[in-house]
Structures are given as C-alpha cells and as structure tokens.
Design an enzyme around this catalytic site. Structure first.
Site, PDB file in Angstrom:
ATOM      1  N   SER A 146       1.046  -1.155  -0.023  1.00 38.47           N
ATOM      2  CA  SER A 146      -0.062  -0.006  -0.093  1.00 38.47           C
ATOM      3  C   SER A 146       0.799   1.375  -0.083  1.00 38.47           C
ATOM      4  O   SER A 146       1.831   1.253   0.642  1.00 38.47           O
ATOM      5  CB  SER A 146      -0.809  -0.012   1.162  1.00 38.47           C
ATOM      6  N   TYR A 191      -1.473  -1.495  11.129  1.00 43.28           N
ATOM      7  CA  TYR A 191      -2.148  -1.822   9.883  1.00 43.28           C
ATOM      8  C   TYR A 191      -0.771  -1.364   8.795  1.00 43.28           C
ATOM      9  O   TYR A 191      -0.458  -2.246   7.954  1.00 43.28           O
ATOM     10  CB  TYR A 191      -3.310  -1.163   9.531  1.00 43.28           C
ATOM     11  N   LYS A 234       2.212  -3.888   6.624  1.00 49.11           N
ATOM     12  CA  LYS A 234       2.573  -3.836   5.161  1.00 49.11           C
ATOM     13  C   LYS A 234       4.172  -3.851   4.889  1.00 49.11           C
ATOM     14  O   LYS A 234       4.796  -4.274   4.134  1.00 49.11           O
ATOM     15  CB  LYS A 234       2.001  -2.872   4.270  1.00 49.11           C
TER      16      LYS A 234
HETATM   17  C1  UD1 Z   1      -6.732   4.311   3.821  1.00 50.64           C
HETATM   18  C2  UD1 Z   1      -5.577   4.052   4.670  1.00 50.64           C
HETATM   19  C3  UD1 Z   1      -4.518   3.230   3.723  1.00 50.64           C
HETATM   20  C4  UD1 Z   1      -5.174   1.973   3.195  1.00 50.64           C
HETATM   21  C5  UD1 Z   1      -6.511   2.147   2.567  1.00 50.64           C
HETATM   22  C6  UD1 Z   1      -7.296   1.085   2.108  1.00 50.64           C
HETATM   23  C7  UD1 Z   1      -5.037   5.696   5.816  1.00 50.64           C
HETATM   24  C8  UD1 Z   1      -4.243   7.022   6.655  1.00 50.64           C
HETATM   25  N1  UD1 Z   1      -4.912   5.195   5.003  1.00 50.64           N
HETATM   26  O1  UD1 Z   1      -6.291   5.237   2.831  1.00 50.64           O
HETATM   27  O2  UD1 Z   1      -3.523   2.545   4.659  1.00 50.64           O
HETATM   28  O3  UD1 Z   1      -4.424   1.212   2.449  1.00 50.64           O
HETATM   29  O4  UD1 Z   1      -7.254   3.199   3.168  1.00 50.64           O
HETATM   30  O5  UD1 Z   1      -7.995   0.720   2.967  1.00 50.64           O
HETATM   31  O6  UD1 Z   1      -6.085   5.493   6.920  1.00 50.64           O
HETATM   32  N2  UD1 Z   1     -12.287  10.658   3.334  1.00 50.64           N
HETATM   33  C9  UD1 Z   1     -13.605  11.719   3.789  1.00 50.64           C
HETATM   34  N3  UD1 Z   1     -14.697  11.093   4.250  1.00 50.64           N
HETATM   35  C10 UD1 Z   1     -14.879   9.973   4.564  1.00 50.64           C
HETATM   36  C11 UD1 Z   1     -13.859   8.877   4.084  1.00 50.64           C
HETATM   37  C12 UD1 Z   1     -12.793   9.336   3.709  1.00 50.64           C
HETATM   38  O7  UD1 Z   1     -13.351  12.811   3.533  1.00 50.64           O
HETATM   39  O8  UD1 Z   1     -15.803   9.603   5.022  1.00 50.64           O
HETATM   40  C13 UD1 Z   1     -11.333  11.300   2.713  1.00 50.64           C
HETATM   41  C14 UD1 Z   1     -10.038  10.954   3.591  1.00 50.64           C
HETATM   42  O9  UD1 Z   1      -9.776  11.834   4.645  1.00 50.64           O
HETATM   43  C15 UD1 Z   1      -8.891  10.724   2.298  1.00 50.64           C
HETATM   44  C16 UD1 Z   1      -9.739  10.475   1.340  1.00 50.64           C
HETATM   45  O10 UD1 Z   1     -11.204  10.546   1.526  1.00 50.64           O
HETATM   46  O11 UD1 Z   1      -8.748  12.074   1.995  1.00 50.64           O
HETATM   47  C17 UD1 Z   1      -9.787   8.721   1.117  1.00 50.64           C
HETATM   48  O12 UD1 Z   1      -9.755   8.072   1.989  1.00 50.64           O
HETATM   49  P1  UD1 Z   1      -9.896   6.502   2.434  1.00 50.64           P
HETATM   50  O13 UD1 Z   1     -10.951   5.960   1.408  1.00 50.64           O
HETATM   51  O14 UD1 Z   1     -10.190   6.170   3.765  1.00 50.64           O
HETATM   52  O15 UD1 Z   1      -8.389   6.101   1.948  1.00 50.64           O
HETATM   53  P2  UD1 Z   1      -6.867   6.645   2.556  1.00 50.64           P
HETATM   54  O16 UD1 Z   1      -7.285   7.056   3.761  1.00 50.64           O
HETATM   55  O17 UD1 Z   1      -6.323   7.305   1.610  1.00 50.64           O
END
Ligand code: UD1
Length: 341
Positions: free
Chosen positions: A127, A152, A156
């Site tokens: 990841s 987590y 990795k």
């Molecule tokens: C997360 C994990 C990453 C993991 C991946 C897949 C972290 C820091 N990283 O990635 O290690 O491999 O999931 O499971 O947790 N967001 C919102 N509202 C929401 C959900 C998300 O604004 O309800 C935003 C988050 O702030 C982020 C983006 O959407 O900027 C993507 O979030 P998400 O899908 O959770 O992925 P990551 O955080 O990038």
C-alpha cells in the site's frame, strides 16, 4: 493448459476483480478466503462474469496444514497472489496483535509453504501507506518509507521487509510488491464491487451509501489542508486497471529468468485528485446530488499523496486507462444493486 494461480483473499474486492482478469487472460484462478472481510456475492458475480465454476477453498491463510493440502490437491500451482489481509487503520490500532498475527503471520506461512512446494512467483499486495506523508511528490518506488502511522501500515512495511530478506537470502522467491494507491470502481458488468462490512472506513463506499440514503450524509474530513481546495489529495485508480496490473506483474515474474527477484511497483494513475473534486465528478457522472458537509480532519490522514508510475509502465507494460467518471459511475451502479445495504 491453463496455469493455476492461487489467489488468497480471492473473495475480496481486489482479489475477485483480479480473478476475473486472470480468467480472461487464460489463467485458472484458485481462490482461498475465510470471508472475514469479503462476501459470497463476489463469488457468484465472478461465476456469472467468467461463466465458470471457479475453484474456491474456504479457510485461513495462517492455516499451514490447509495451505499444504491446497498445494497438494491442486498439484501444479504456478504462482501466488497474496491479498488476504485485514486493512482497517482504526481497527489495527485497537487490535495490533490480531493484525500482526493475521497479516504478517499469513505472509510468513505462505512463503514457507511455497518454498516447500517449489513455487517461486509471488505477487504481494502492499500500500502507498508505507510512504506516509512523503517529502516530495509524486512518490517513486525509491521514495523513502516513513515510520508507519498504524499497526496496519506497519504490517505492510514488515511484510515487504520479510519478503525482501527472504529474496536476499538467496531463497528461490521471485516477488513483485505492488503498492496500491486508492482503488475505486467496479467490474463494468456491475456484478462485482466492494461490499463493506459495517460502517465503511473508505471514501467511496461511504459516499455511495450516503448517496443512496444508508448514511444521512458524507463528512469531508477537513478543508483546511495546504491543497488548492483545502481537501486531501489522493491517487484514485480504477479497480479493473489495478486488477490488470496484477496480471502484468505475474507475466513479468513468469518471464524473468532469475532464481530470486524483488521488485516494487507503484500502482496509481499518477495524478492527484481532491476529495471535493471527486464529489463533483461523482455528481456529474451520476446526476445524483450528494448530501455532504465539511467536518474536522481525520487523525492519521496524510495531506496529499500520488504516484509516479513510470516503473510499472516501463517494466510491466501497464498503464491505468479508465477515468474517474467511469469508476464512480460504476461504483454508483453497484450501490444501486446492493440497495440500502
Ligand atoms: C486508507 C489507509 C490506507 C489503506 C487504504 C485502504 C489511512 C491513513 N490510510 O487510505 O493505509 O491502504 O485506506 O484501506 O487511513 N474521506 C472523507 N470522508 C470519509 C472517508 C474518507 O473525507 O468518510 C477522505 C479521507 O480523508 C481521504 C480520502 O477521503 O482524504 C480517502 O480516504 P480513504 O478511502 O479512507 O483512503 P485513505 O485514507 O487514503
């Protein structure tokens, strides 16, 4: 004769999509899954897409005797793609031992059993989390990894190190480490997609659930980051592009005449998009207007990360081709199929 590829976590989101591409490309996927974070719906989707009864073994990747019996029974497994792992940052903070046992333990057990059965080709799901908040963007495979923010993320990192040490020791393992950025979308048939268990942690399943009315609203985690619109930036890659990259990685391993090999590849589109841009693209692609509000930052989130994908393009002869509108439209169609689940 179709080559058998063991796909651990084969009933999961990335595993099942990859299995569909393996089948299309003339391989025979053999799936292993314990349904801890996956769903039988994907197996029936996979059956419909491929028109085949895909071989499936139910069980845990930490179960050495089960792995032995699968290798024995199948007889001629050519390679392994290892997806099976827990992947929730918050849960890993609460249950670190479970995460280390599950993610690290399964990787060790699998490598040991592969060596005993003379199977060398190994594709590993890593990841972009290993980069943390990088000092420079886009990140290349040589960008230094940062200390992990969660158990987590650490699993990795540790697995990458374990695989590398095994290769460096001269053991006959050929490994492609695939560092995924943010996978989104579904198979174009909408017969497979992501099935979240409980409240989704990731953006897309939460967003589509908010759009269909399972959740009252989507909360955007922060709009005060140092980015053009203040929301976080990620590299969102379509699940079919990601699945195809696995098959390219497999072909690369199978065609490389080396005893041992360790190569890392970033898999993204090579471009960053903000959460607010993604919401706008979703609304435009689907015609649905989303109920969302800006909330506080989520602890542990990095501000921006996106990939340099030159290595995958040069070595694996692979490039992501689908655009975000298509992925988001597909994700929405999948949510409509699931209904209010
Ligand atoms: C997360 C994990 C990453 C993991 C991946 C897949 C972290 C820091 N990283 O990635 O290690 O491999 O999931 O499971 O947790 N967001 C919102 N509202 C929401 C959900 C998300 O604004 O309800 C935003 C988050 O702030 C982020 C983006 O959407 O900027 C993507 O979030 P998400 O899908 O959770 O992925 P990551 O955080 O990038």
């Amino acid at each position: 004769m179709r080559q058998k590829i063991l796909v651990t976590g084969g009933a999961g989101y990335i595993g099942a999509h990859t299995a569909s591409v393996l089948d299309k490309e003339g391989y025979e996927p053999v799936l292993l899954d314990n349904f801890s974070n996956s769903d039988r719906t994907l197996l029936s989707g996979l059956r419909k897409i491929t028109g085949k009864q895909i071989t499936f073994h139910e069980g845990d990747c930490n179960d050495r005797s089960l792995l032995h019996s699968i290798f024995q029974k199948e007889g001629d497994i050519a390679a392994v793609i290892h997806f099976a792992a827990r992947r929730y940052v918050g849960e890993s903070v609460e249950k670190p031992l479970y995460y280390y046992r599950n993610n690290v333990g399964s990787t060790i057990t699998l490598l040991e059993v592969m060596l005993e059965h003379g199977v060398s080709d190994f594709v590993f799901s890593s990841s972009c989390t290993v980069y943390g908040q990088p000092d420079e963007l886009p990140v290349t495979e040589d960008t230094p990894r940062k200390p992990a923010e969660s158990p987590y993320g650490n699993t990795k990192k540790i697995c990458e190190d374990i695989i590398q040490d095994t290769v460096l020791s001269g053991q006959p393992i050929k490994a492609a480490i695939l560092r995924y950025f943010n996978p989104i979308g579904t198979h174009p048939s909408h017969l497979m997609g992501e099935v979240p268990h409980g409240v989704p942690n990731n953006l897309i399943p939460f967003l589509t659930q908010a759009a269909v009315g399972v959740r009252p609203e989507l909360v955007v985690f922060g709009d005060d980051y140092d980015t053009p619109d203040g929301s976080c930036i990620r590299d969102y890659i379509d699940i079919m592009d990601l699945a195809e990259a696995h098959v390219q990685a497999l072909k690369f391993l199978r065609s490389t005449e080396a005893n041992s090999l360790f190569e890392i590849f970033n898999l993204g589109i090579g471009e960053g998009k903000s959460v607010l841009e993604l919401i706008k693209t979703f609304e435009k692609a689907t015609g649905v207007s989303l109920n969302y509000k800006i909330g506080p930052r989520r602890p542990g989130d990095v501000e921006k990360v996106y990939a340099n994908v030159d290595k995958a393009s040069e070595v694996l002869l692979w490039k992501a081709t689908r655009d975000m509108s298509e992925s988001l439209y597909n994700a929405w169609q999948w949510q409509l199929r699931l209904g209010k689940h």
